[in-house]
Motif scaffolding. Structure first.
Motif, mmCIF file in Angstrom:
data_model
loop_
_atom_site.group_PDB
_atom_site.id
_atom_site.type_symbol
_atom_site.label_atom_id
_atom_site.label_comp_id
_atom_site.label_asym_id
_atom_site.label_seq_id
_atom_site.Cartn_x
_atom_site.Cartn_y
_atom_site.Cartn_z
ATOM 1 N N GLN A 123 -35.584 -27.734 -91.984
ATOM 2 C CA GLN A 123 -34.438 -27.249 -91.228
ATOM 3 C C GLN A 123 -34.971 -26.778 -89.889
ATOM 4 O O GLN A 123 -35.850 -25.918 -89.838
ATOM 5 N N HIS A 124 -34.480 -27.341 -88.825
ATOM 6 C CA HIS A 124 -35.058 -27.075 -87.515
ATOM 7 C C HIS A 124 -34.564 -25.725 -86.980
ATOM 8 O O HIS A 124 -33.608 -25.653 -86.214
ATOM 9 N N GLY A 125 -35.269 -24.676 -87.402
ATOM 10 C CA GLY A 125 -34.891 -23.321 -87.011
ATOM 11 C C GLY A 125 -35.413 -22.920 -85.653
ATOM 12 O O GLY A 125 -35.047 -21.864 -85.136
ATOM 13 N N CYS A 126 -36.281 -23.747 -85.062
ATOM 14 C CA CYS A 126 -36.820 -23.497 -83.727
ATOM 15 C C CYS A 126 -36.197 -24.508 -82.768
ATOM 16 O O CYS A 126 -36.277 -25.719 -82.998
ATOM 17 N N LYS A 127 -35.609 -24.021 -81.700
ATOM 18 C CA LYS A 127 -34.915 -24.912 -80.776
ATOM 19 C C LYS A 127 -35.145 -24.472 -79.333
ATOM 20 O O LYS A 127 -35.620 -23.364 -79.062
ATOM 21 N N LEU A 128 -34.771 -25.353 -78.428
ATOM 22 C CA LEU A 128 -34.659 -24.989 -77.025
ATOM 23 C C LEU A 128 -33.347 -24.240 -76.823
ATOM 24 O O LEU A 128 -32.453 -24.276 -77.678
ATOM 25 N N LEU A 129 -33.231 -23.579 -75.699
ATOM 26 C CA LEU A 129 -31.944 -22.972 -75.346
ATOM 27 C C LEU A 129 -30.972 -24.082 -74.965
ATOM 28 O O LEU A 129 -31.332 -25.005 -74.230
ATOM 29 N N PRO A 130 -29.745 -24.000 -75.433
ATOM 30 C CA PRO A 130 -28.817 -25.118 -75.238
ATOM 31 C C PRO A 130 -28.151 -25.132 -73.872
ATOM 32 O O PRO A 130 -27.886 -24.095 -73.258
ATOM 33 N N ALA A 131 -27.884 -26.331 -73.407
ATOM 34 C CA ALA A 131 -26.966 -26.532 -72.289
ATOM 35 C C ALA A 131 -25.590 -26.837 -72.876
ATOM 36 O O ALA A 131 -25.487 -27.258 -74.030
ATOM 37 N N PRO A 132 -24.511 -26.633 -72.111
ATOM 38 C CA PRO A 132 -23.165 -26.859 -72.670
ATOM 39 C C PRO A 132 -22.973 -28.255 -73.260
ATOM 40 O O PRO A 132 -22.397 -28.399 -74.346
ATOM 41 N N TYR A 133 -23.455 -29.296 -72.589
ATOM 42 C CA TYR A 133 -23.226 -30.650 -73.096
ATOM 43 C C TYR A 133 -23.940 -30.884 -74.417
ATOM 44 O O TYR A 133 -23.463 -31.661 -75.259
ATOM 45 N N GLN A 134 -25.077 -30.203 -74.633
ATOM 46 C CA GLN A 134 -25.798 -30.379 -75.893
ATOM 47 C C GLN A 134 -24.999 -29.841 -77.069
ATOM 48 O O GLN A 134 -24.870 -30.503 -78.109
ATOM 49 N N LEU A 135 -24.454 -28.650 -76.934
ATOM 50 C CA LEU A 135 -23.653 -28.090 -78.019
ATOM 51 C C LEU A 135 -22.393 -28.923 -78.253
ATOM 52 O O LEU A 135 -21.978 -29.132 -79.394
ATOM 53 N N PHE A 136 -21.784 -29.395 -77.166
ATOM 54 C CA PHE A 136 -20.568 -30.204 -77.292
ATOM 55 C C PHE A 136 -20.856 -31.506 -78.029
ATOM 56 O O PHE A 136 -20.139 -31.881 -78.970
#
Length: 271
Positions: A123-136
């Motif tokens: 489970q990828h619990g480590c991530k980059l900080l999201p940009a709006p388009y990524q979450l969308f």
């Protein structure tokens, strides 16, 4: 005291969290387990007791982060670390002890272990900080977001080694007393979702060390309710709007700086 574990419940039954509670009670490094009963719906707590257990009953459910903040405010002075733990976590004896030693010996203020699904997959619990388009894209066009997810979820990382990531999963998070003193816990404006991203980001912007621990392992059921329940999807959308209103939609220099810091030193898995 070493660790105080914090669990936030909302209408959970004992059987829902029995496995998690049993595991927490069995850890040597966990001195106390504090259950926050959001909305005071868990009547079974009236008859349940354990020498390590404390209960905080809140008449109103103000959210995941606000519930944990109650534990921070009342108990952070009593132990060097607080463990933020979801009620759908399972682990073998000694796994928290490993995470504790990793954080204590390495001067780590915020850490998570290796998190896997019940089938053993990562489970990828480590991530980059999201940009709006990524979450969308991840939320509404998951089938078309493969390469986007690949980068955002740091899938090239070598998870057998420790590394810095600016966004850590709040399902199982060990945080130091000093960090809590400096960042003041979760932002209560996030009722559910993205409160862990916001917290990780704020800690990453301080001098405190943020690090993934490869030596400790937990299993997270991860219900992903926002994908199957309209109400939780709305919580997710509202939190995303609040997150980007807070940190920036198009222009976010801090996000770029922290993501670059992660990628420049990220250990890569062998091909």
């Amino acid at each position: 005291m070493k660790i105080i574990a914090s669990l936030v419940l909302y209408k959970h039954q004992y059987q829902d969290i029995k496995q998690t509670l049993t595991a927490l009670f069995g850890e040597l490094s966990v001195t106390k387990v504090v259950i926050v009963d959001n909305g005071a719906h868990c009547d079974w707590l009236d008859d349940f007791s354990h020498e390590k257990l404390d209960v905080i009953r809140l008449p109103e459910n103000k959210g995941f982060g606000a519930g944990h903040n109650q534990v921070f405010e009342r108990y952070s002075h009593a132990a060097p670390f607080i463990l933020i733990c979801n009620p759908d976590i399972a682990f073998a004896r000694g796994e928290i002890d490993k995470l504790y030693q990793f954080s204590l010996n390495g001067g780590v203020g915020l850490s998570i272990p290796k998190v896997v699904y019940p089938d053993g997959s990562l489970q990828h619990g480590c991530k980059l900080l999201p940009a709006p388009y990524q979450l969308f894209m991840r939320r509404f066009f998951a089938n078309s977001a493969g390469s986007l997810n690949h980068d955002y979820e740091l899938r090239l990382a070598d998870y057998s080694k420790p590394f810095f990531a600016p966004s850590l999963s709040g399902c199982f998070m060990l945080i130091s007393r000093e960090v809590l003193r400096d960042v003041q816990g979760f932002d209560p404006r996030f009722f559910m979702y993205l409160e862990d991203v916001d917290l990780s980001r704020r800690v990453s912007s301080t001098e405190h060390r943020v690090c993934y621990c490869p030596d400790s392992l937990v299993v997270h059921e991860s219900q992903r309710r926002s994908y199957v329940d309209l109400r939780f999807m709305l919580y997710h959308i509202v939190s995303a709007i609040r997150y980007f209103n807070k940190w920036g939609w198009l222009f976010d220099r801090q996000r770029k700086r922290l993501n670059r810091r992660c990628l420049e030193k990220l250990p890569l898995a062998a091909d």
